[in-house]
Scaffold this active site. Structure first.
Site, PDB file in Angstrom:
ATOM      1  N   GLN A   9       0.802  -1.220   0.000  1.00  0.00           N
ATOM      2  CA  GLN A   9       0.000   0.000   0.000  1.00  0.00           C
ATOM      3  C   GLN A   9       0.838   1.275   0.000  1.00  0.00           C
ATOM      4  O   GLN A   9       0.334   2.336  -0.346  1.00  0.00           O
ATOM      5  CB  GLN A   9      -0.939  -0.001   1.207  1.00  0.00           C
ATOM      6  CG  GLN A   9      -2.006  -1.082   1.122  1.00  0.00           C
ATOM      7  CD  GLN A   9      -2.895  -1.125   2.340  1.00  0.00           C
ATOM      8  OE1 GLN A   9      -2.599  -1.826   3.300  1.00  0.00           O
ATOM      9  NE2 GLN A   9      -3.980  -0.380   2.330  1.00  0.00           N
TER      10      GLN A   9
ATOM     11  N   HIS B 113       0.951  -9.242   4.735  1.00  0.00           N
ATOM     12  CA  HIS B 113      -0.166  -8.296   4.824  1.00  0.00           C
ATOM     13  C   HIS B 113      -0.867  -8.257   3.471  1.00  0.00           C
ATOM     14  O   HIS B 113      -0.622  -7.373   2.654  1.00  0.00           O
ATOM     15  CB  HIS B 113       0.321  -6.907   5.243  1.00  0.00           C
ATOM     16  CG  HIS B 113      -0.779  -5.977   5.651  1.00  0.00           C
ATOM     17  ND1 HIS B 113      -0.779  -5.285   6.845  1.00  0.00           N
ATOM     18  CD2 HIS B 113      -1.938  -5.643   5.040  1.00  0.00           C
ATOM     19  CE1 HIS B 113      -1.888  -4.554   6.931  1.00  0.00           C
ATOM     20  NE2 HIS B 113      -2.602  -4.750   5.830  1.00  0.00           N
TER      21      HIS B 113
ATOM     22  N   ASN C 139      -1.522 -10.864   8.691  1.00  0.00           N
ATOM     23  CA  ASN C 139      -2.460  -9.771   8.959  1.00  0.00           C
ATOM     24  C   ASN C 139      -3.893 -10.186   8.636  1.00  0.00           C
ATOM     25  O   ASN C 139      -4.163 -10.707   7.560  1.00  0.00           O
ATOM     26  CB  ASN C 139      -2.086  -8.556   8.101  1.00  0.00           C
ATOM     27  CG  ASN C 139      -3.063  -7.407   8.282  1.00  0.00           C
ATOM     28  OD1 ASN C 139      -3.042  -6.723   9.297  1.00  0.00           O
ATOM     29  ND2 ASN C 139      -3.949  -7.217   7.308  1.00  0.00           N
ATOM     30  N   GLU C 140      -4.793  -9.934   9.587  1.00  0.00           N
ATOM     31  CA  GLU C 140      -6.226 -10.214   9.411  1.00  0.00           C
ATOM     32  C   GLU C 140      -6.440 -11.615   8.834  1.00  0.00           C
ATOM     33  O   GLU C 140      -7.025 -11.790   7.760  1.00  0.00           O
ATOM     34  CB  GLU C 140      -6.903  -9.125   8.570  1.00  0.00           C
ATOM     35  CG  GLU C 140      -6.910  -7.792   9.306  1.00  0.00           C
ATOM     36  CD  GLU C 140      -7.798  -6.730   8.674  1.00  0.00           C
ATOM     37  OE1 GLU C 140      -8.285  -6.927   7.548  1.00  0.00           O
ATOM     38  OE2 GLU C 140      -8.022  -5.695   9.333  1.00  0.00           O
TER      39      GLU C 140
END
Length: 437
Positions: free
Chosen positions: A18, A112, A156-157
């Protein structure tokens, strides 16, 4: 004055794809450039954090913050299966060393969302082979950099695929729903998804299959809807990485992060809340027993009535992402988690997309009041990293969303710190002003 302890970790978070730019060996980069892509725009240079990380971390330090959560990009480290890039390891070594030179605690995510393109061609996140591949990648990174990493979030998540699968199931069941209901689906998961069904699926699917060299139905990225077996594979990847990390350096604290809503029940909605809490969190607990900490990622709440989720009405205050503006959700989620988890918790993401920084300041103050109250109640919260340090690439939604404490003019990559950055830093330095909510 409510002051956090001197060793409380307070800072901000990013994710490699990102912010870094030019993540050319990743699955996301591939998908962004396909005909009929679901991505509203490609990531390209992103905000050039790969080259400007010192400036960005320095802004965090100058504000008075002491923690930076970021991810190491698997697609950079292992651009082809079994081929590891020493130059990229050296890059992340320099990022970590810069953190330590500035007394910033790094919290590192090994994964991620984005993955190497080759991994998806090998079956991705529905393939048993990914467990071994993720273990090999984790071993390589930790053997090279582990002495510089005090906290690792393996994945992540890790529960996001189940949440996406539920959305897709509802969308298939409600093909003739009103547009407003379809719009709501895009905010029912804490990641930037484009659920506009007008996209040219046929053209896109053909290109997808060609790009990865497999049947498009077998393209399983991390944010694809996961099957139950896919969920199990992800948790086995976590266990594998944890084992590898502890073998190499038992001093590293290892955890995982989950996307968690504050589920609230109106009369008659209790069974829905219980179901969501099991699917989002409780069902995973057997895989987490040997973890050192748990990462909470929360942005809003969901209210459940007798017929399921109650959608916000037109008077509800919402963020730019369409989530209900409800900073108190974080404290509620911490209390819920603490009932089932007696080890340390880190708030690894919490934040708001808005064009009005005063709304972000208010959000941070109210959310951190909740964190402070939880600590006062005896809940072991070690830290808080706001999402995000920088305005960045919000996956399929592109660059329109603005979560950052720092704005970026992408035409020049000039940084413009917002008042919320210094506000968060001042909370770390002097505490909260005793806001009553």
């Amino acid at each position: 004055m409510k002051k956090f302890s001197s060793d409380f970790m307070m800072g901000a978070a990013t994710a490699a794809h990102q912010v870094e730019g030019n993540n050319i060996h990743s699955d996301f980069w591939t998908m962004e450039h396909l005909p009929g892509t679901m991505y509203k725009e490609p990531s390209l240079d992103a905000v050039d954090h790969y080259n400007k990380y010192k400036e960005d971390i320095q802004l965090l330090v100058n504000a008075g913050l002491n923690t930076y959560r970021f991810s190491i990009e698997w697609a950079r480290i292992e651009p082809a299966k079994g081929t590891f890039d020493e130059n990229e390891i050296e890059h992340y070594r320099q990022v970590l060393e810069f953190c330590h030179q500035n007394n910033v605690t790094p919290i590192v995510s090994l994964h991620h969302f984005s993955s190497p393109k080759w991994l998806i061609s090998e079956g991705g996140w529905e393939s048993e082979s990914t467990i071994e591949y993720f273990g090999n990648y984790s071993r390589y990174v930790v053997s090279k950099l582990g002495h510089l990493i005090p906290y690792i979030c393996t994945i992540n998540e890790a529960n996001i695929g189940k949440q996406i699968a539920k959305i897709m199931k509802r969308m298939r069941a409600g093909g003739n729903e009103k547009k407003s209901v379809k719009k709501q689906e895009s905010v029912d998961v804490q990641v930037g998804l484009n659920v506009d069904l007008k996209a040219s699926f046929e053209k896109y699917n053909q290109a997808l299959g060609e790009a990865f060299g497999i049947d498009p139905r077998n393209v399983h990225t991390f944010i694809s809807p996961q099957t139950d077996n896919g969920e199990l594979i992800i948790m086995k990847c976590h266990e594998k990485a944890r084992t590898v990390i502890k073998e190499i350096n038992p001093n590293i604290k290892v955890g995982i992060t989950f996307s968690l809503y504050d589920h609230q029940a109106l009369p008659g909605g209790e069974s829905y809340v219980e179901k969501e809490q099991h699917e989002d969190f409780l069902n995973y607990l057997p895989f987490l027993q040997e973890d050192d900490f748990f990462g909470v990622q929360n942005y809003s709440r969901k209210i459940h009535g007798p017929d399921g989720v109650v959608q916000p009405d037109e008077n509800t205050r919402v963020t730019k992402m369409g989530y209900e503006y409800y900073p108190e959700a974080l404290g509620n989620v911490l209390r819920f988690v603490s009932k089932h988890w007696d080890k340390p918790i880190i708030v690894t993401e919490n934040g708001i997309s808005t064009d009005h920084d005063e709304d972000r300041v208010e959000f941070i103050e109210r959310a951190l009041n909740g964190v402070y109250q939880c600590i006062e109640e005896g809940i072991n919260v070690l830290g808080y990293t706001y999402w995000s340090l920088l305005d960045n690439f919000e996956w399929q939604l592109g660059y329109a969303q603005t979560f950052g404490l720092i704005a970026v003019d992408r035409s020049t990559q000039t940084r413009y710190p917002k008042d919320s950055l210094s506000f968060l830093g001042n909370i770390k330095k002097t505490g909260l002003q005793g806001l009553e909510v």
